[in-house]
Design a protein around this motif. Sequence first.
Motif, PDB file in Angstrom:
ATOM      1  N   LEU A 174      -2.974  -4.817  -6.406  1.00 39.27           N
ATOM      2  CA  LEU A 174      -3.514  -4.725  -5.139  1.00 39.27           C
ATOM      3  C   LEU A 174      -3.110  -3.574  -4.180  1.00 39.27           C
ATOM      4  O   LEU A 174      -3.713  -2.820  -3.486  1.00 39.27           O
ATOM      5  N   ALA A 175      -1.824  -3.959  -3.995  1.00 37.77           N
ATOM      6  CA  ALA A 175      -0.974  -3.008  -2.997  1.00 37.77           C
ATOM      7  C   ALA A 175      -1.127  -1.657  -3.608  1.00 37.77           C
ATOM      8  O   ALA A 175      -1.086  -0.960  -2.661  1.00 37.77           O
ATOM      9  N   GLY A 176      -0.901  -1.426  -4.937  1.00 43.18           N
ATOM     10  CA  GLY A 176      -1.121  -0.073  -5.293  1.00 43.18           C
ATOM     11  C   GLY A 176      -2.422   0.417  -4.932  1.00 43.18           C
ATOM     12  O   GLY A 176      -2.549   1.732  -4.568  1.00 43.18           O
ATOM     13  N   VAL A 177      -3.319  -0.170  -5.106  1.00 33.76           N
ATOM     14  CA  VAL A 177      -4.780   0.324  -4.926  1.00 33.76           C
ATOM     15  C   VAL A 177      -4.827   0.737  -3.241  1.00 33.76           C
ATOM     16  O   VAL A 177      -5.556   1.597  -3.087  1.00 33.76           O
ATOM     17  N   ALA A 178      -4.303  -0.207  -2.544  1.00 35.91           N
ATOM     18  CA  ALA A 178      -3.924   0.105  -1.161  1.00 35.91           C
ATOM     19  C   ALA A 178      -3.542   1.768  -0.910  1.00 35.91           C
ATOM     20  O   ALA A 178      -4.093   2.275  -0.216  1.00 35.91           O
ATOM     21  N   PHE A 179      -2.454   1.734  -1.403  1.00 31.20           N
ATOM     22  CA  PHE A 179      -1.778   3.140  -1.381  1.00 31.20           C
ATOM     23  C   PHE A 179      -2.831   4.157  -2.060  1.00 31.20           C
ATOM     24  O   PHE A 179      -2.688   5.382  -1.446  1.00 31.20           O
ATOM     25  N   PHE A 180      -3.229   3.941  -2.849  1.00 26.61           N
ATOM     26  CA  PHE A 180      -4.242   4.981  -3.546  1.00 26.61           C
ATOM     27  C   PHE A 180      -5.374   5.408  -2.502  1.00 26.61           C
ATOM     28  O   PHE A 180      -5.580   6.498  -2.382  1.00 26.61           O
ATOM     29  N   TYR A 181      -5.951   4.158  -1.876  1.00 27.27           N
ATOM     30  CA  TYR A 181      -7.044   4.533  -0.923  1.00 27.27           C
ATOM     31  C   TYR A 181      -6.313   5.392   0.089  1.00 27.27           C
ATOM     32  O   TYR A 181      -7.036   6.355   0.775  1.00 27.27           O
ATOM     33  N   ARG A 182      -5.248   4.915   0.641  1.00 22.95           N
ATOM     34  CA  ARG A 182      -4.809   5.627   1.830  1.00 22.95           C
ATOM     35  C   ARG A 182      -4.463   7.173   1.352  1.00 22.95           C
ATOM     36  O   ARG A 182      -4.754   8.085   2.214  1.00 22.95           O
ATOM     37  N   ALA A 183      -3.990   7.517   0.274  1.00 21.03           N
ATOM     38  CA  ALA A 183      -3.868   8.739  -0.162  1.00 21.03           C
ATOM     39  C   ALA A 183      -5.112   9.689  -0.274  1.00 21.03           C
ATOM     40  O   ALA A 183      -5.022  10.773  -0.325  1.00 21.03           O
ATOM     41  N   THR A 184      -6.209   8.980  -0.917  1.00 15.34           N
ATOM     42  CA  THR A 184      -7.440   9.683  -1.239  1.00 15.34           C
ATOM     43  C   THR A 184      -8.545   9.644  -0.824  1.00 15.34           C
ATOM     44  O   THR A 184      -9.802  10.070  -0.755  1.00 15.34           O
TER      45      THR A 184
END
Lengths: 220, 466, 92
Positions: B167-177
């Motif tokens: 989930l934390a990784g998904v948050a970073f993906f959303y921030r970047a894209t």
Amino acid sequence: MAAAFLGGFIALACLALFAAVLVAPAAPGLEAAVAAALPETGVTNPVTGVLLDFRGYDTLLEVAVIALAVIGAAALAPRETPPAPLAGPVATAAAAVLAPAIVLFSGYLLWTGGARPGGAFQAGALLAGGLVLLEITGSRPWWRRGLSGRLGAAAGTAAFLIAGLGVMAATGRFLDYPGPDWGYAVILAIEAVAAVSVAVALSALFAAEPGDGRPGEGAP
Amino acid sequence: MVSPDAALAALFVLPLTGALAAFAAPRAAAALAIGVSWANAALVGGLYGMVGARIALGGHAAPLGVALRLDGLAWPFLALAGALFAFAASATAGRALLAKPGAAALWLTLLAGLNALFVSADAFNLYITLEVVSLAAVALTALGGPAAGAPALRYLFVSLGGSIFYLAGVAFFYRATGALDIGLIGAAGLSGPALAAPLALTTLGLLLKAGAAPFHFWLPPAHAAAAPAASALLSGVVVKAALYVLIRLWTDAAPPEALDAAAPVFRVLGLAALGVGALGAFRATRLKALIAFSTVAQIGYAPLALGFAAGSPLAVQALVAFMAAHGLAKGAIFLAADGLRRANGHDALDSLADPGSRLGPTKGAIGLGVVALMGLPPSGGFLAKWTLAEAATAQGHWWMAPLLAGAAVLTGVYMLRLVSALVRAPACADGDAPRGWSALALAVAAVALGFSGPMLSALMLAEAAP
Amino acid sequence: MTSEALYAAVALALFGLGWAGLLLKAAPLRKLIALNVMSLGALMLLVAFAWRPDAPPDPVPHALAITGIVVAVAATALGLVLIRRVRADRDR
């Protein structure tokens, strides 16, 4: 020694993640897309629009996760003596005063979710608090036992599935609500059922009794 | 003609409705679970003709909405789950599990979660489906009896921890894209820390959930303590769910250069799993522990193949073949092991004996299952190894072919501990042990998979189409 | 430091604390609480990433955080039941 090593590693990893936040640029989010599409949902609170319409499928699965937890808890809970109720005058009086207010306010939270912060889960969680309060002050928890409990916990997911399939008859797509007026009605109906269902489910999870509802050995 | 919208929605509507009905009406639950499992298998069979379909749920296209897509990577996993659930439900071990209170509803919820996971095209939606799968799998594990509680609890901790990393990784993906759709994340062409942070978090979480070495510690106790039919599902398809998301992220969300850079790490992880799993299998004293450690080893083929998958659809194809062959063979062996244990009255490896000729199908399932796990021709395992060796050799890694042959010998040696029981004097009464037709059917499928090479290639080509 | 960075720092601190607790604490109940702290960290990260300079926040991460909270509640409930179950089986 191993603990210090692990702690140091975790601290370094989190610092590295923080550095990534500082260094990497943030892309524009979906706020513009949400604002552009919000009028067709019938709600004005963008978070509710995302939860119930744009990503309604996520919310369907999330309600299913709650039902899953109730199913799992009923299957796994050990048979134990439930704690004695809080029967003192203060607790009973507080429950008598608070319970109606809680019902009223959770209804308000449900209604206001269309326009302001609030919504089905907030309303359901509050209502669950009311149910737990009634139970620990000695009310017989009929709402979470037997068939009514099972139907109550399953109702949120069932409402989503029925609504999803129902609108499919009109639009040809699962969970595709027809137009803002009907869409709002469907969203509100799902939210109302989901809120009650979440409340029943959370109160069942609070008690976590075996599925057959028989009290523990030596229970009064 | 059914529309793709209806057919793909049915993948989770059918089992989820069945689960709710099984929960509301406990008396009909077991029959419902068996019936819905078979109906789902038929549905997945019918979906073969729709490979390539993509639908926007609720009529909202990505990035705003959640999309489902049925491509050549998703279908084999759906088919694996469909076959395993259907045959495991009908097996005697399955009916014994489904008779327990709550088991049928959990069974169908697990199926709904897996189906939803395999067709989800959205990184956050995948998080919810991963949680559905984990929680249902943990609860099914715990139904294995008093000895299963503690391993199930550890499984829950590891699995939830893995989900949170993801989930934390998904948050970073959303921030970047600004996107959650995996295809859109890939289209953003991330690089540097904006890619490394989410990829590291999601990969760590998924490796934990898959039980890939060195995060395998929780897997053998849980898979050995669960009820036999639950073990068949856990080893056969549940651990593959996390591996499937891993493949998705590295092939669709990350650019090929990133996979190329991480390839050596994946190869080392894969080889480590092969070694650790084999070692555990040599040292196991109980039948089910041996089979569970063999799962640890076989999971290693996923990171190993991923280590050659940068720009190589052939390696992805090998990976799919590995997962399908192992899933079917392991399901067969867990179900057959239940027959062997019932016939013997115990499951201590060193004193197991031939269960007698009435259990012929059980013995056949073990034999064919071991052939598929070793990767002997013409089984699905052989197809997987052949394809992987081909992909690796084309990239200049000639050492993979002898290594895969060596791994087959290693698998054969520890599986001999199981097979040798079948040639000992038939010392036991077979009692009420099931004959094992369901196990045999799965084992035959694992071997027949070896002839599916052209079909798999065609599926991978379908994936390449828009 | 922007508000996003400040919130992300707190989120990652929570995440790390929970992570350490999960690995270093032995008692199941403590592990479950550590998991909750860790998942709060991950959800707060979503809230932090919703921040926009001089504009209302992005509603999508907020919706994801609500969904994540509900999922975490369900998982915690199942964990608590399982802990009670293990204890009851051991004491039997």
